[in-house]
Motif scaffolding. Structure first.
Motif, PDB file in Angstrom:
ATOM      1  N   CYS A  37       0.811  -1.226   0.000  1.00 56.92           N
ATOM      2  CA  CYS A  37       0.000   0.000   0.000  1.00 56.92           C
ATOM      3  C   CYS A  37       0.841   1.271   0.000  1.00 56.92           C
ATOM      4  CB  CYS A  37      -0.913   0.017   1.219  1.00 56.92           C
ATOM      5  SG  CYS A  37      -2.036  -1.360   1.246  1.00 56.92           S
ATOM      6  N   HIS A  38       1.781   1.349   0.932  1.00 60.51           N
ATOM      7  CA  HIS A  38       2.548   2.593   1.031  1.00 60.51           C
ATOM      8  C   HIS A  38       3.527   2.725  -0.133  1.00 60.51           C
ATOM      9  CE1 HIS A  38       1.597   2.849   5.619  1.00 60.51           C
ATOM     10  NE2 HIS A  38       0.532   2.895   4.844  1.00 60.51           N
ATOM     11  N   ARG A  55       0.807   3.682  -3.004  1.00 57.47           N
ATOM     12  CA  ARG A  55      -0.015   4.887  -2.890  1.00 57.47           C
ATOM     13  C   ARG A  55       0.697   6.070  -2.257  1.00 57.47           C
ATOM     14  NH1 ARG A  55      -3.207   0.583  -1.482  1.00 57.47           N
ATOM     15  NH2 ARG A  55      -4.445  -0.166  -3.248  1.00 57.47           N
ATOM     16  N   GLU A  56       1.860   5.821  -1.645  1.00 57.20           N
ATOM     17  CA  GLU A  56       2.611   6.965  -1.112  1.00 57.20           C
ATOM     18  C   GLU A  56       3.895   7.209  -1.913  1.00 57.20           C
ATOM     19  OE1 GLU A  56       1.481   7.961   3.327  1.00 57.20           O
ATOM     20  OE2 GLU A  56       2.685   6.136   3.275  1.00 57.20           O
ATOM     21  N   ALA A 111      -1.298   2.950  -9.068  1.00 61.28           N
ATOM     22  CA  ALA A 111      -2.357   2.416  -8.216  1.00 61.28           C
ATOM     23  C   ALA A 111      -3.538   1.986  -9.070  1.00 61.28           C
ATOM     24  CB  ALA A 111      -2.792   3.477  -7.209  1.00 61.28           C
ATOM     25  N   SER A 112      -4.153   0.858  -8.704  1.00 59.47           N
ATOM     26  CA  SER A 112      -5.239   0.297  -9.523  1.00 59.47           C
ATOM     27  C   SER A 112      -6.466   1.201  -9.574  1.00 59.47           C
ATOM     28  CB  SER A 112      -5.647  -1.068  -8.969  1.00 59.47           C
ATOM     29  OG  SER A 112      -6.161  -0.921  -7.653  1.00 59.47           O
ATOM     30  N   GLU A 113      -6.594   2.104  -8.612  1.00 59.66           N
ATOM     31  CA  GLU A 113      -7.784   2.965  -8.571  1.00 59.66           C
ATOM     32  C   GLU A 113      -7.699   4.111  -9.577  1.00 59.66           C
ATOM     33  OE1 GLU A 113      -5.675   2.885  -5.864  1.00 59.66           O
ATOM     34  OE2 GLU A 113      -6.631   1.483  -4.477  1.00 59.66           O
ATOM     35  N   LEU A 114      -6.467   4.450  -9.965  1.00 60.50           N
ATOM     36  CA  LEU A 114      -6.286   5.666 -10.755  1.00 60.50           C
ATOM     37  C   LEU A 114      -6.252   5.377 -12.248  1.00 60.50           C
ATOM     38  CD1 LEU A 114      -3.451   7.388  -8.657  1.00 60.50           C
ATOM     39  CD2 LEU A 114      -5.920   7.725  -8.467  1.00 60.50           C
ATOM     40  N   ASN A 115      -6.794   6.310 -13.018  1.00 59.49           N
ATOM     41  CA  ASN A 115      -6.735   6.196 -14.468  1.00 59.49           C
ATOM     42  C   ASN A 115      -5.478   6.920 -14.953  1.00 59.49           C
ATOM     43  OD1 ASN A 115      -7.067   6.177 -17.190  1.00 59.49           O
ATOM     44  ND2 ASN A 115      -9.205   6.855 -17.180  1.00 59.49           N
ATOM     45  N   ILE A 116      -4.332   6.256 -14.759  1.00 54.88           N
ATOM     46  CA  ILE A 116      -3.054   6.820 -15.207  1.00 54.88           C
ATOM     47  C   ILE A 116      -2.304   5.716 -15.964  1.00 54.88           C
ATOM     48  CG2 ILE A 116      -2.821   8.530 -13.349  1.00 54.88           C
ATOM     49  CD1 ILE A 116      -0.988   6.566 -11.872  1.00 54.88           C
ATOM     50  N   TYR A 173      -6.743  -8.504  -7.700  1.00 57.16           N
ATOM     51  CA  TYR A 173      -6.812  -7.370  -6.771  1.00 57.16           C
ATOM     52  C   TYR A 173      -5.372  -6.921  -6.482  1.00 57.16           C
ATOM     53  CZ  TYR A 173     -11.339  -9.604  -6.253  1.00 57.16           C
ATOM     54  OH  TYR A 173     -12.534 -10.208  -6.502  1.00 57.16           O
ATOM     55  N   ASP A 228      -3.339  -4.526  -5.930  1.00 59.52           N
ATOM     56  CA  ASP A 228      -2.678  -3.779  -4.858  1.00 59.52           C
ATOM     57  C   ASP A 228      -3.572  -3.646  -3.622  1.00 59.52           C
ATOM     58  OD1 ASP A 228      -4.486  -2.014  -5.965  1.00 59.52           O
ATOM     59  OD2 ASP A 228      -2.971  -0.643  -6.761  1.00 59.52           O
ATOM     60  N   GLU A 229      -4.407  -4.664  -3.391  1.00 62.56           N
ATOM     61  CA  GLU A 229      -5.215  -4.648  -2.170  1.00 62.56           C
ATOM     62  C   GLU A 229      -4.313  -4.945  -0.966  1.00 62.56           C
ATOM     63  OE1 GLU A 229      -9.185  -5.629  -1.928  1.00 62.56           O
ATOM     64  OE2 GLU A 229      -8.997  -7.052  -0.275  1.00 62.56           O
ATOM     65  N   CYS A 230      -4.653  -4.313   0.139  1.00 66.57           N
ATOM     66  CA  CYS A 230      -3.863  -4.421   1.370  1.00 66.57           C
ATOM     67  C   CYS A 230      -3.794  -5.871   1.861  1.00 66.57           C
ATOM     68  CB  CYS A 230      -4.511  -3.543   2.436  1.00 66.57           C
ATOM     69  SG  CYS A 230      -3.670  -3.547   4.012  1.00 66.57           S
ATOM     70  N   ARG A 243     -16.749  -2.243  -6.743  1.00 63.07           N
ATOM     71  CA  ARG A 243     -15.492  -1.518  -6.993  1.00 63.07           C
ATOM     72  C   ARG A 243     -14.992  -1.814  -8.417  1.00 63.07           C
ATOM     73  NH1 ARG A 243      -9.614  -1.083  -5.443  1.00 63.07           N
ATOM     74  NH2 ARG A 243      -8.932  -0.521  -7.520  1.00 63.07           N
ATOM     75  N   ARG A 261     -16.901   0.131 -10.859  1.00 58.97           N
ATOM     76  CA  ARG A 261     -16.456   1.527 -10.774  1.00 58.97           C
ATOM     77  C   ARG A 261     -15.150   1.706 -11.569  1.00 58.97           C
ATOM     78  NH1 ARG A 261     -11.531   3.530  -9.523  1.00 58.97           N
ATOM     79  NH2 ARG A 261     -11.669   5.695  -8.932  1.00 58.97           N
ATOM     80  N   MET A 318     -11.936   3.893 -15.949  1.00 57.16           N
ATOM     81  CA  MET A 318     -10.891   3.691 -16.953  1.00 57.16           C
ATOM     82  C   MET A 318     -11.372   4.032 -18.374  1.00 57.16           C
ATOM     83  SD  MET A 318      -8.591   2.962 -14.833  1.00 57.16           S
ATOM     84  CE  MET A 318      -8.807   2.591 -13.088  1.00 57.16           C
ATOM     85  N   GLU A 332      -9.155  11.549 -14.106  1.00 60.11           N
ATOM     86  CA  GLU A 332      -8.407  12.195 -13.019  1.00 60.11           C
ATOM     87  C   GLU A 332      -8.581  13.718 -13.056  1.00 60.11           C
ATOM     88  OE1 GLU A 332      -7.402  10.345 -10.668  1.00 60.11           O
ATOM     89  OE2 GLU A 332      -7.615   8.450 -11.761  1.00 60.11           O
TER      90      GLU A 332
END
Lengths: 246, 466
Positions: free
Chosen positions: A134-135, A138-139, A145-150, A173, A175-177, B30, B33, B38, B44
């Motif tokens: 995670c860190h 996401r840090e 990160a899987s959540e971001l559209n990048i 999944y 990068d799930e914790c 999720r 979503r 995407m 973003e």
């Protein structure tokens, strides 16, 4: 270039071989590496548990010990993220400007971004599942990160790909914790263990022989669950794979 | 070392089958979503824009509330201001009373939940009927929602079938979703036809036009407001946004984040009362203006209540909505509960591994995990810090501030490896519940370094290479 080796407290006590592998890599790359003996802990365990005040002196200690180096490099994304994200705020409370946070790097990002390593000797002819912590994700942004559209990227996979014969996988999944979370693991043991079991199952389903990652703390947590349940998977830190031919 | 959340989570996880199903079901949302997010290259940018619009609006709230209420009044809506939950409930009741309302149909409103409106009105003899299917199921069960967007997500269709059998007299053992939905529809149709008033929440209040925007999938808000002569809207004061252009940003984010739909089936704009009818708007503070002055936690006011942070939260998915003591669960609920009454809701702070996934899915970029971290720092100041965690932190502080003592500790640690198992794995060892302890190395890194063994490892290599 003078490098101060930052070996987090639990790596020091439980995984010294990860520290040795880190040293080997930096030394192989021709860098001047020193390990200041007075270092102990970055203060993250107390701060995440809600006792940031008990980490202030440790942040000062860290800043003082590593001030003299050009870079501070450690094999633990989470600890490095704490230094980077929280030490400046902690020191501000004491009226100090943090001098080390911006030059502190996780070994993977240091090799990838600063040294720009593009080859390493050695073979690692094994199936390896990459644990995106995670860190780290996401840090420190070691991977997208899987959540971001990048655009997708992974510094860890880039580095591991330098090893001949390695086969890389990632779990479902991605990068799930894993459920470690410092004192979370003992305050919420049921949820934490459940997360660990799920994560392990996803890693094992890739068919990998090893789980690797930039954070020994996540590996330690999953190793604890795997050992209790006799699950057929081995654990190895990224640096140990990268240094296996040295 | 355990909180109310820990204990409730233990119980939830004990039912392994339910836990696995809950985790999977929510993760599926999720995934949906993610698919939506995407598909939009500008995703973003949209999130960043939404964050900026919300920050701008909540930091100029006096201006936008003034504009919004003026426009709404000009459109013929009667505007009321409630400083807290009690005042909100009183205002709603007085409006209902002046219209001699006996039956009120409601569409889903988290604000009404926050104010405990239903029990208040029912106590005064008003027949309150929830018209959102999930909410109606829970009302029949007399249970609170376990999720803000999918309030009955924790229930399986078999449980709903059984409930309908008892309350709506459906066929025995028939839990076919289409059959049950039709039964609910027929039942609700009767309620809609006989209601004296309708109540809705508000997803957005558009300052420029005075529009109240409500997003639903079932059309129940529209059905409810279309028939009776009275419509009451209840709205948190942070729900106001500047204009229709900014609304377009939020509409693109809301359903995609919430349920993985491009847009909700219905996006209804209520601008003025129907001919011969009345429309009332109650704008509620209930602690929000205090949150405005709280630099660390002001960002919670950006929330558009999409629930994405719940669906991604690995703890929520494995512990269920009822494991939290505040009525809103998950990362946003932990934070809203703390803002509302820290001494009452601090138990939820343990329900976070600080994985930061919530920060990344939030369509308005609320720093949810950072806020949880900050709340944890405050616990000790009002005497709610866990004593065991405090002792552990103090012990670590003592040792880590003394490098020589730390190195002695490193030397002694391996003794633990050889202790008799019952001495280590007992009720006091929370790590040992489901995990083996790591083995301490016989020689720590510090010891290896001191003895020159670390550089020797490489020395060997360079000799060999020569």
């Amino acid at each position: 270039m003078k490098i101060g080796l930052f070996i987090p407290c639990y790596v020091n006590a439980v995984y010294p071989e990860v520290g040795v592998a880190t040293y080997k890599l930096l030394d192989y790359l021709g860098l001047d590496v020193d390990y200041p003996l007075e270092q102990t802990c970055c203060g993250q365990p107390m701060a995440n548990a809600g006792f940031e005040d008990k980490a202030i002196h440790l942040a000062e200690q860290f800043d003082h010990i590593f001030d003299a180096y050009d870079y501070v490099v450690g094999p633990s994304a989470s600890c490095v993220a704490f230094v980077r994200e929280h030490h400046p705020d902690l020191l501000k409370k004491e009226g100090h400007v943090c001098r080390t946070s911006s030059k502190t790097y996780d070994i993977c990002e240091f090799l990838h971004d600063i040294v720009k390593v593009d080859k390493l000797p050695g073979r690692f002819p094994h199936k390896v599942s990459v644990h995106n912590s995670c860190h780290g994700v996401r840090e420190l942004h070691l991977s997208s990160a899987s959540e971001l559209n990048i655009p997708p990227f992974s510094k860890v996979k880039d580095l591991l790909s330098l090893m001949e014969g390695i086969e890389l996988f990632e779990p479902a999944y991605v990068d799930e914790c894993c459920g470690f979370g410092g004192m979370f693991s003992v305050e919420e043991p049921s949820v934490s263990v459940c997360m660990g079991q799920d994560k392990l199952r996803n890693h094992i389903q890739t068919g990998a022989e090893y789980i690797t990652g930039a954070d020994s703390s996540c590996l330690m947590h999953m190793q604890g669950v795997a050992k209790r349940e006799n699950l057929p998977i081995k654990f190895i830190h990224v640096t140990q794979i990268l240094a296996s031919g040295l | 070392m355990s909180t109310k959340h820990t204990k409730a989570a233990d119980l939830f996880i004990e039912n392994k089958e339910q836990q696995v199903w809950h985790n999977k079901t929510l993760h599926f949302v999720r995934d949906k979503r993610d698919k939506m997010a995407m598909q939009l290259p500008e995703w973003e940018v949209l999130r960043e824009t939404a964050h900026k619009i919300k920050m701008h609006t909540i930091t100029h709230l006096d201006h936008y509330l003034d504009l919004f209420s003026t426009r709404a009044e000009a459109n013929g809506i009667q505007v009321h201001w409630a400083k807290d939950a009690e005042e909100h409930n009183q205002i709603v009741y007085e409006i209902l009373q002046s219209h001699k309302v006996r039956k009120l149909v409601k569409s889903k409103s988290m604000l009404a939940e926050e104010c405990h409106l239903n029990p208040y009105l029912i106590d005064k003899g008003i027949n309150v009927v929830e018209s959102d299917l999930g909410e109606r199921i829970l009302q029949l069960l007399n249970e609170p929602p376990s999720h803000i967007v999918m309030p009955a997500i924790h229930l399986k269709r078999q449980e709903v079938g059984k409930l309908f059998e008892e309350k709506l007299h459906t066929e025995k053992d028939n839990s076919d979703p289409t059959y049950l939905t039709r039964a609910a529809r027929a039942h609700l149709r009767e309620e809609f036809l006989t209601a004296d008033a309708a109540m809705t929440g508000a997803n957005f209040g558009v300052a420029e036009t005075g529009d109240i925007v409500v997003c639903t999938n079932e059309g129940n808000a529209d059905m409810g407001t279309a028939l009776p002569p009275l419509h009451i809207v209840t709205m948190g004061m942070e729900k106001v946004i500047p204009n229709l252009q900014s609304l377009s940003v939020f509409i693109r984010l809301l359903a995609r984040s919430a349920t993985g739909q491009p847009v909700t089936a219905y996006t209804s704009h209520y601008r003025k009362p129907r001919e011969g009818c009345e429309m009332h708007l109650v704008i509620v503070d209930n602690g929000r203006s205090e949150a405005l002055s709280n630099e660390d936690h002001i960002q919670t006011l950006k929330c558009i209540r999409c629930g994405a942070c719940m669906n991604t939260c690995p703890v929520y998915r494995r512990s269920g909505g009822y494991s939290y003591t505040y009525f809103i669960p998950g990362p946003i609920g932990i934070n809203l509960g703390m803002l509302h009454a820290p001494k009452e809701y601090y138990d939820n702070l343990s329900a976070c591994s600080l994985c930061y996934s919530c920060n990344n899915v939030c369509p308005v970029k609320i720093d949810l995990a950072d806020q949880i971290y900050k709340w944890r720092q405050n616990l000790d100041s009002f005497g709610k810090a866990d004593p065991m965690k405090k002792v552990m932190s103090e012990g670590m502080k003592f040792m880590f501030e003394r490098p020589a003592l730390f190195r002695t500790g490193l030397k002694m640690a391996p003794i633990v490896n050889h202790m008799p198992r019952p001495l280590i794995y007992n009720g006091l060892n929370d790590w040992g519940k489901g995990r083996e302890l790591p083995q301490f190395a016989s020689e720590s890194f510090a010891a290896l370094w001191k003895k020159g063994k670390v550089s020797a490892a490489n020395q060997k290599r360079s000799n060999h290479e020569q």
